[in-house]
Design a protein around this motif. Structure first.
Motif, PDB file in Angstrom:
ATOM      1  N   HIS A   1      25.606  84.286 -29.978  1.00  0.00           N
ATOM      2  CA  HIS A   1      24.815  83.085 -30.298  1.00  0.00           C
ATOM      3  C   HIS A   1      23.612  83.455 -31.169  1.00  0.00           C
ATOM      4  CE1 HIS A   1      26.955  80.232 -27.725  1.00  0.00           C
ATOM      5  NE2 HIS A   1      26.985  81.150 -26.768  1.00  0.00           N
ATOM      6  N   GLN A   2      22.930  84.532 -30.818  1.00  0.00           N
ATOM      7  CA  GLN A   2      21.732  84.911 -31.560  1.00  0.00           C
ATOM      8  C   GLN A   2      22.047  85.245 -33.017  1.00  0.00           C
ATOM      9  OE1 GLN A   2      19.692  88.049 -29.487  1.00  0.00           O
ATOM     10  NE2 GLN A   2      19.069  86.741 -27.785  1.00  0.00           N
TER      11      GLN A   2
ATOM     12  N   SER B   1      27.280  97.151 -32.837  1.00  0.00           N
ATOM     13  CA  SER B   1      28.079  96.036 -32.329  1.00  0.00           C
ATOM     14  C   SER B   1      27.361  95.365 -31.171  1.00  0.00           C
ATOM     15  CB  SER B   1      29.443  96.552 -31.848  1.00  0.00           C
ATOM     16  OG  SER B   1      29.277  97.377 -30.702  1.00  0.00           O
ATOM     17  N   ASN B   2      27.830  94.184 -30.799  1.00  0.00           N
ATOM     18  CA  ASN B   2      27.258  93.489 -29.648  1.00  0.00           C
ATOM     19  C   ASN B   2      27.432  94.317 -28.382  1.00  0.00           C
ATOM     20  OD1 ASN B   2      26.637  91.272 -31.278  1.00  0.00           O
ATOM     21  ND2 ASN B   2      28.629  90.334 -30.933  1.00  0.00           N
ATOM     22  N   GLU B   3      28.594  94.928 -28.237  1.00  0.00           N
ATOM     23  CA  GLU B   3      28.870  95.713 -27.038  1.00  0.00           C
ATOM     24  C   GLU B   3      27.953  96.936 -26.933  1.00  0.00           C
ATOM     25  OE1 GLU B   3      32.517  93.311 -27.918  1.00  0.00           O
ATOM     26  OE2 GLU B   3      31.054  94.435 -29.097  1.00  0.00           O
ATOM     27  N   ALA B   4      27.690  97.592 -28.075  1.00  0.00           N
ATOM     28  CA  ALA B   4      26.810  98.754 -28.069  1.00  0.00           C
ATOM     29  C   ALA B   4      25.377  98.360 -27.702  1.00  0.00           C
ATOM     30  CB  ALA B   4      26.826  99.438 -29.436  1.00  0.00           C
ATOM     31  N   LEU B   5      24.924  97.241 -28.244  1.00  0.00           N
ATOM     32  CA  LEU B   5      23.583  96.765 -27.911  1.00  0.00           C
ATOM     33  C   LEU B   5      23.481  96.420 -26.430  1.00  0.00           C
ATOM     34  CD1 LEU B   5      22.794  94.497 -30.993  1.00  0.00           C
ATOM     35  CD2 LEU B   5      21.675  96.647 -30.399  1.00  0.00           C
ATOM     36  N   CYS B   6      24.513  95.783 -25.911  1.00  0.00           N
ATOM     37  CA  CYS B   6      24.490  95.383 -24.498  1.00  0.00           C
ATOM     38  C   CYS B   6      24.497  96.595 -23.575  1.00  0.00           C
ATOM     39  CB  CYS B   6      25.679  94.472 -24.189  1.00  0.00           C
ATOM     40  SG  CYS B   6      25.465  92.789 -24.832  1.00  0.00           S
TER      41      CYS B   6
ATOM     42  N   VAL C   1      29.819  90.581 -20.236  1.00  0.00           N
ATOM     43  CA  VAL C   1      30.366  89.489 -21.048  1.00  0.00           C
ATOM     44  C   VAL C   1      29.297  88.450 -21.365  1.00  0.00           C
ATOM     45  CG1 VAL C   1      31.151  88.124 -19.051  1.00  0.00           C
ATOM     46  CG2 VAL C   1      32.296  87.873 -21.279  1.00  0.00           C
ATOM     47  N   ASP C   2      28.388  88.203 -20.435  1.00  0.00           N
ATOM     48  CA  ASP C   2      27.304  87.244 -20.675  1.00  0.00           C
ATOM     49  C   ASP C   2      26.341  87.771 -21.736  1.00  0.00           C
ATOM     50  OD1 ASP C   2      28.421  85.631 -18.766  1.00  0.00           O
ATOM     51  OD2 ASP C   2      26.996  86.143 -17.185  1.00  0.00           O
ATOM     52  N   CYS C   3      26.067  89.067 -21.682  1.00  0.00           N
ATOM     53  CA  CYS C   3      25.185  89.676 -22.676  1.00  0.00           C
ATOM     54  C   CYS C   3      25.807  89.573 -24.063  1.00  0.00           C
ATOM     55  CB  CYS C   3      24.934  91.133 -22.316  1.00  0.00           C
ATOM     56  SG  CYS C   3      23.966  92.043 -23.551  1.00  0.00           S
TER      57      CYS C   3
ATOM     58  N   ALA D   1      21.596  97.198 -20.888  1.00  0.00           N
ATOM     59  CA  ALA D   1      21.912  97.304 -19.464  1.00  0.00           C
ATOM     60  C   ALA D   1      21.201  98.494 -18.824  1.00  0.00           C
ATOM     61  CB  ALA D   1      23.422  97.417 -19.270  1.00  0.00           C
ATOM     62  N   LYS D   2      21.076  99.593 -19.570  1.00  0.00           N
ATOM     63  CA  LYS D   2      20.378 100.766 -19.042  1.00  0.00           C
ATOM     64  C   LYS D   2      18.911 100.450 -18.767  1.00  0.00           C
ATOM     65  CE  LYS D   2      23.283 104.200 -21.383  1.00  0.00           C
ATOM     66  NZ  LYS D   2      23.310 105.281 -22.405  1.00  0.00           N
ATOM     67  N   LEU D   3      18.304  99.697 -19.671  1.00  0.00           N
ATOM     68  CA  LEU D   3      16.886  99.371 -19.517  1.00  0.00           C
ATOM     69  C   LEU D   3      16.657  98.312 -18.439  1.00  0.00           C
ATOM     70  CD1 LEU D   3      15.768  99.242 -23.264  1.00  0.00           C
ATOM     71  CD2 LEU D   3      15.674 101.168 -21.682  1.00  0.00           C
ATOM     72  N   MET D   4      17.612  97.415 -18.280  1.00  0.00           N
ATOM     73  CA  MET D   4      17.455  96.313 -17.326  1.00  0.00           C
ATOM     74  C   MET D   4      17.887  96.695 -15.915  1.00  0.00           C
ATOM     75  SD  MET D   4      18.774  93.155 -19.731  1.00  0.00           S
ATOM     76  CE  MET D   4      18.138  91.858 -18.676  1.00  0.00           C
ATOM     77  N   ALA D   5      18.691  97.756 -15.806  1.00  0.00           N
ATOM     78  CA  ALA D   5      19.145  98.256 -14.501  1.00  0.00           C
ATOM     79  C   ALA D   5      19.759  97.128 -13.665  1.00  0.00           C
ATOM     80  CB  ALA D   5      17.985  98.938 -13.784  1.00  0.00           C
ATOM     81  N   ASP D   6      19.214  96.908 -12.472  1.00  0.00           N
ATOM     82  CA  ASP D   6      19.810  95.896 -11.585  1.00  0.00           C
ATOM     83  C   ASP D   6      19.551  94.466 -12.046  1.00  0.00           C
ATOM     84  OD1 ASP D   6      17.106  96.000 -11.064  1.00  0.00           O
ATOM     85  OD2 ASP D   6      17.303  95.858  -8.887  1.00  0.00           O
ATOM     86  N   LYS D   7      18.705  94.307 -13.075  1.00  0.00           N
ATOM     87  CA  LYS D   7      18.448  92.971 -13.619  1.00  0.00           C
ATOM     88  C   LYS D   7      19.434  92.607 -14.727  1.00  0.00           C
ATOM     89  CE  LYS D   7      13.429  92.978 -12.779  1.00  0.00           C
ATOM     90  NZ  LYS D   7      13.311  94.348 -12.211  1.00  0.00           N
TER      91      LYS D   7
END
Length: 253
Positions: free
Chosen positions: A133-134, A105-110, A125-127, A114-120
Motif C-alpha cells: 500500500h505504501q 523487496s517488501n519481504e526483505a524490509l519486513c 503477510v500483514d507487514c 520484525a527484528k526491531l519490533m520483536a514481539d510487537k
C-alpha cells in the motif's frame, strides 16, 4: 522515528618528560627528550538535530522528489514482491516502475522490521501488505527514501521515525495532486487493463499478480485520480501487452 548516533571524540594529551630541560649533576644538561608525535583526534560527525526534549528531530521527506504517475506506482508495488519472479514481467515492469527493483523487496524490509519490533511485530503477510500500500501511496522515488531509512534503522524508535515520515509524505501527496483529474470510470478501466496484461505476462505466477493488485486496487484507483496523467492513461489503455505498456510515460514531468 527517533534515533541518534552519538560519536565521542577522544583527545590524547601528549607531553614531554618532566625533567627533559633540567640540568644534570655536574652542571651538564641532559639531552632533550624528543617530542612524541602529535596524534590527531578523529573528527566527530555533526550531531543529529534534536527536539527540546532531547529526542531526535522528526524526519521529513521531500515530496518534490516524487516523479511517478499511476503506472509507476502500480508497477513498483508489483515488481518488489518476491512472489513475482517471472523474468519477462520483471523486465517490463522495470521501466514503468523507474527501476524500483534496485531497492529492497517488501519481504526483505519486513524481515528487518520484525527484528526491531520483536514481539510487537505483526504477521509477515500483514507487514508485506502494508508496504504494498505504501509503495502506491508515495511512489517509488519517495518509497526508496523510506526503504533506506528502514534499512538503516537499528532500534524500534528509529523504525517508528521512518514510519512517521512515510505517513506525513502520504498526507502531503494527497493534498498536492499533480495528475490530470482522470475520471473514476476511466481509472477503473485502466486498473482492469493493467491487471489483465500483467497476469498474461506472468504465466504461472498470474494468481500471485492478481492477489497483489487486488490488495492495492483502491490505492491504484486513488493514485490514478490524483497523480495519473491523461497521456499515460490513454497510452496504457491502447497497449496490447506489457511490452507496449512499458513504453507509456509513467513520469510526472
Amino acid at each position: 522515528m527517533r534515533t541518534a548516533a552519538i560519536l565521542v571524540s577522544i583527545s590524547l594529551a601528549l607531553a614531554c618528560g618532566a625533567d627533559a630541560g633540567k640540568a644534570a649533576p655536574g652542571g651538564e644538561k641532559k639531552a632533550e627528550a624528543p617530542k612524541a608525535p602529535e596524534v590527531k583526534a578523529p573528527d566527530a560527525k555533526a550531531p543529529e538535530a534534536k527536539t527540546a526534549e532531547g529526542k531526535p528531530a522528526p524526519l521529513h521527506l521531500d515530496i518534490s522528489h516524487d516523479k511517478s504517475g499511476v503506472l509507476a506506482r502500480a508497477a513498483s508495488t508489483l515488481e518488489t514482491s518476491e512472489a513475482v519472479t517471472n523474468p519477462a514481467l520483471k523486465e517490463h515492469l522495470a521501466e514503468l516502475s523507474h527501476h524500483a527493483e534496485k531497492g529492497p523487496s517488501n519481504e526483505a524490509l519486513c524481515a528487518h522490521m520484525a527484528k526491531l519490533m520483536a514481539d510487537k511485530a505483526p504477521p509477515a503477510v500483514d507487514c508485506v501488505h502494508a508496504l504494498e500500500h505504501q509503495r502506491v501511496h508515495v511512489g517509488p522515488e519517495i518509497f526508496a527514501e523510506v526503504a533506506q531509512c528502514v534499512t538503516e534503522a537499528q532500534t524500534l524508535d528509529a523504525l517508528l521515525r521512518c514510519e512517521d515520515a512515510e505517513k506525513e509524505a502520504e498526507r502531503e501527496l494527497h493534498v498536492k495532486k499533480r495528475g490530470s483529474g482522470v475520471e473514476p470510470e476511466t481509472c477503473t478501466k485502466l486498473f482492469t487493463h493493467f491487471e489483465k496484461l500483467a497476469m498474461a505476462d506472468a504465466g504461472d505466477q498470474a494468481k500471485a499478480v492478481e492477489e497483489i493488485l487486488e490488495e492495492v486496487r483502491a490505492d491504484i484507483l486513488e493514485a490514478c485520480a490524483e497523480q495519473g496523467t491523461r497521456a499515460e492513461v490513454d497510452c496504457a489503455l491502447s497497449a496490447k501487452d506489457m511490452k507496449e505498456l512499458g513504453a507509456c510515460q509513467s513520469s510526472l514531468m
